[in-house]
Design a protein around this motif. Structure first.
Motif, PDB file in Angstrom:
ATOM      1  N   ILE A 174     -10.479  11.952  -8.229  1.00 44.13           N
ATOM      2  CA  ILE A 174      -9.239  11.264  -8.852  1.00 44.13           C
ATOM      3  C   ILE A 174      -8.777  12.367  -9.632  1.00 44.13           C
ATOM      4  N   LYS A 175      -7.378  12.409  -9.959  1.00 43.56           N
ATOM      5  CA  LYS A 175      -6.805  13.726 -10.730  1.00 43.56           C
ATOM      6  C   LYS A 175      -6.979  13.034 -12.226  1.00 43.56           C
ATOM      7  N   ASN A 204      -5.254  10.008 -14.211  1.00 39.34           N
ATOM      8  CA  ASN A 204      -5.020   8.819 -13.211  1.00 39.34           C
ATOM      9  C   ASN A 204      -5.927   7.519 -13.677  1.00 39.34           C
ATOM     10  N   SER A 215      -9.275   3.152  -5.810  1.00 39.82           N
ATOM     11  CA  SER A 215      -8.161   3.622  -4.915  1.00 39.82           C
ATOM     12  C   SER A 215      -7.227   3.743  -5.543  1.00 39.82           C
ATOM     13  N   TYR A 272      -6.918   6.743  -7.615  1.00 36.20           N
ATOM     14  CA  TYR A 272      -6.960   7.982  -6.666  1.00 36.20           C
ATOM     15  C   TYR A 272      -5.405   8.148  -6.064  1.00 36.20           C
ATOM     16  N   TYR A 273      -4.867   7.203  -5.605  1.00 38.25           N
ATOM     17  CA  TYR A 273      -3.414   7.098  -5.136  1.00 38.25           C
ATOM     18  C   TYR A 273      -2.343   7.237  -6.188  1.00 38.25           C
TER      19      TYR A 273
END
Length: 182
Positions: free
Chosen positions: A2-3, A6, A49, A52-53
Motif C-alpha cells: 500500500i502506497k 493511502n 483493498s 491499495y487501489y
C-alpha cells in the motif's frame, strides 16, 4: 504494498462519504440506516483493498477491476449492504428465467439515492451539481440489472433531485417513507 498516505486518504474518503450519507438519511428519517451505512468498508476485506487501489477521484473498485478483472472488495461489499441493487440480483423460482433484479424495499432504495448523492459529492468535489447523481446513473444504466419498479423509483428520485434540488426531493422522500411503499 500500500502506497504511503493511502491508508489515511482512503479512511478520510470513506468516512466523508459515510458522514454525508448519514446526514442525508437523517434528513429523511432513516436514522438506523444512516448510522449503519457502509460499516463493512472499515473491515479488512474491504479496507485494505480500498487503500491499495485508492486514487481519490473514483472508487478503488474500478481500479481493482482494471488490474484484476474483478474487485473482491466490491463482491464482499455488495453482498452485505442492501442499499446496492446488486444485493437483490438472484434467480427466481423458475431457473430458466436466469438472474433477475428483485424489487428492493423502499428504505433501501432511499439509502441508495443518498449513497449516490454522497458518492457524487465526494468524488466530484467542487464540480458537483444536483444533476451529478443522475448523470452518473445515466452512464451506467445500460449495464444495470434492476427490477423495473425499483428502476422507475430510482430514476424518478434522481430526476427530481436534478430538477428540483435536495430540499424538495427529500420532502417527497419523507412522504413516501410515511406511506411505506412505492
Amino acid at each position: 504494498m500500500i502506497k504511503p498516505g493511502n491508508i489515511r486518504n482512503h479512511f478520510q474518503t470513506i468516512t466523508e462519504h459515510k458522514l454525508l450519507v448519514m446526514k442525508h438519511c437523517f434528513q429523511v428519517g432513516l436514522y438506523g440506516q444512516g448510522l449503519l451505512h457502509d460499516l463493512s468498508k472499515y473491515g479488512p476485506e474491504e479496507f485494505l483493498s480500498g487503500a491499495y487501489y485508492y486514487q481519490g477521484n473514483r472508487s478503488p473498485h474500478a481500479a481493482a477491476r482494471e488490474i484484476c478483472g474483478f474487485s473482491s472488495a466490491w463482491l464482499h461489499h455488495k453482498g452485505r449492504n442492501k442499499h446496492h441493487f446488486e444485493y437483490w440480483i438472484d434467480y427466481t423460482s423458475k431457473k430458466e428465467e436466469g438472474l433477475v433484479g428483485h424489487k428492493m424495499p423502499l428504505r433501501y432504495v432511499v439509502e441508495m439515492v443518498m449513497d449516490r448523492i454522497a458518492a457524487s459529492k465526494v468524488y466530484k468535489g467542487g464540480d458537483y451539481t444536483r444533476k451529478s447523481p443522475l448523470e452518473y446513473y445515466e452512464r451506467e444504466k445500460p449495464f444495470i440489472l434492476m427490477h423495473q419498479e425499483t428502476r422507475a423509483l430510482l430514476e424518478k428520485l434522481l430526476r427530481m433531485l436534478a430538477e428540483k434540488g435536495e430540499e424538495r426531493t427529500f420532502a417527497y422522500i419523507r412522504k413516501l417513507l410515511k406511506k411505506g411503499k412505492y
